[in-house]
Design a protein around this motif. Structure first.
Motif: not given
Length: 218
Positions: A93-98, A122-125, A189-193, A198-207
């Motif tokens: 849920a925290a990942l989904q929250a951003g 600017g990276d995600a941990l 950067a292109r994937v996120l755009m 917003r960042d890699r954390a959101q990319a994980v959820v999206f994937a």
């Protein structure tokens, strides 16, 4: 220029310990504390920190709701979720929250400091062990919904997204793909755009939620 930090945790001893570690480190400045989620939102809006260390379980307003409120506002801070790792569901849920990452409360001081620097840059941990456990436990319970935005990615960008979902670093992605780190940064950067993330954390959820990867596939 110092990294401005707010500590949000309902345990005074935890806040005091974190403050002591952070204030002993050059370049880090604790600009506020909060004992509950509602106070965390108010303090962050008043002090405009770069980073909020956010506990999940707090009175009045939990850390997840507080994270959503902060990140919905203009020019939000980055949020690092503090956890005892008791609940995978809360972490998902925290990942989904951003949130930009997770930090175990039992982490050593050097890991705390590194986490703050990584997220501030600017990276995600995303610890791969934490990421895989959270996603495998809960993404698999949802039916993936393919997104039309995936059509905008090149084959290489799609491959990068799959690797991002594993929570690995740019250096590790570069090694997997036999390319330089600068090239990986460009792809990320292109994937996120293109996916409006917003960042890699959101990319994980999206994937995972779009079916690009499945729990256990990584």
């Amino acid at each position: 220029m110092s990294i401005r930090i707010v500590i949000a945790d309902d345990q005074a001893m935890i806040r005091a310990g974190l403050r002591m570690i952070l204030e002993a480190e050059p370049g880090m400045d604790v600009v506020g504390e909060a004992a509950d989620g509602r106070e965390a939102v108010a303090v962050a809006r008043r002090t405009r920190p770069d980073i909020v260390l956010m506990d999940i379980s707090m009175p009045r307003l939990d850390g997840l709701s507080a994270t959503r409120e902060l990140l919905d506002a203009p020019s939000p801070p980055k949020v690092i979720t503090l956890t005892t790792f008791d609940s995978d569901e809360n972490l998902y849920a925290a990942l989904q929250a951003g949130t930009s990452g997770f930090l175990l409360k039992v982490s050593p001081p050097e890991q705390l400091l590194d986490a703050i620097r990584v997220v501030h840059a600017g990276d995600a941990l995303l610890d791969p062990a934490v990421t895989s456990r959270v996603i495998a436990s809960f993404a698999g319970r949802r039916d993936p919904t393919p997104s039309p935005r995936l059509a905008e990615l090149t084959p290489r960008e799609l491959e990068v997204l799959r690797l991002l979902a594993r929570g690995i670093t740019n250096a590790e992605i570069a090694k997997e793909l036999f390319v330089g780190e600068a090239t990986v940064k460009t792809h990320v950067a292109r994937v996120l755009m293109k996916l409006d993330l917003r960042d890699r954390a959101q990319a994980v959820v999206f994937a995972y939620e779009s079916g690009v990867v499945r729990p256990g596939a990584a």
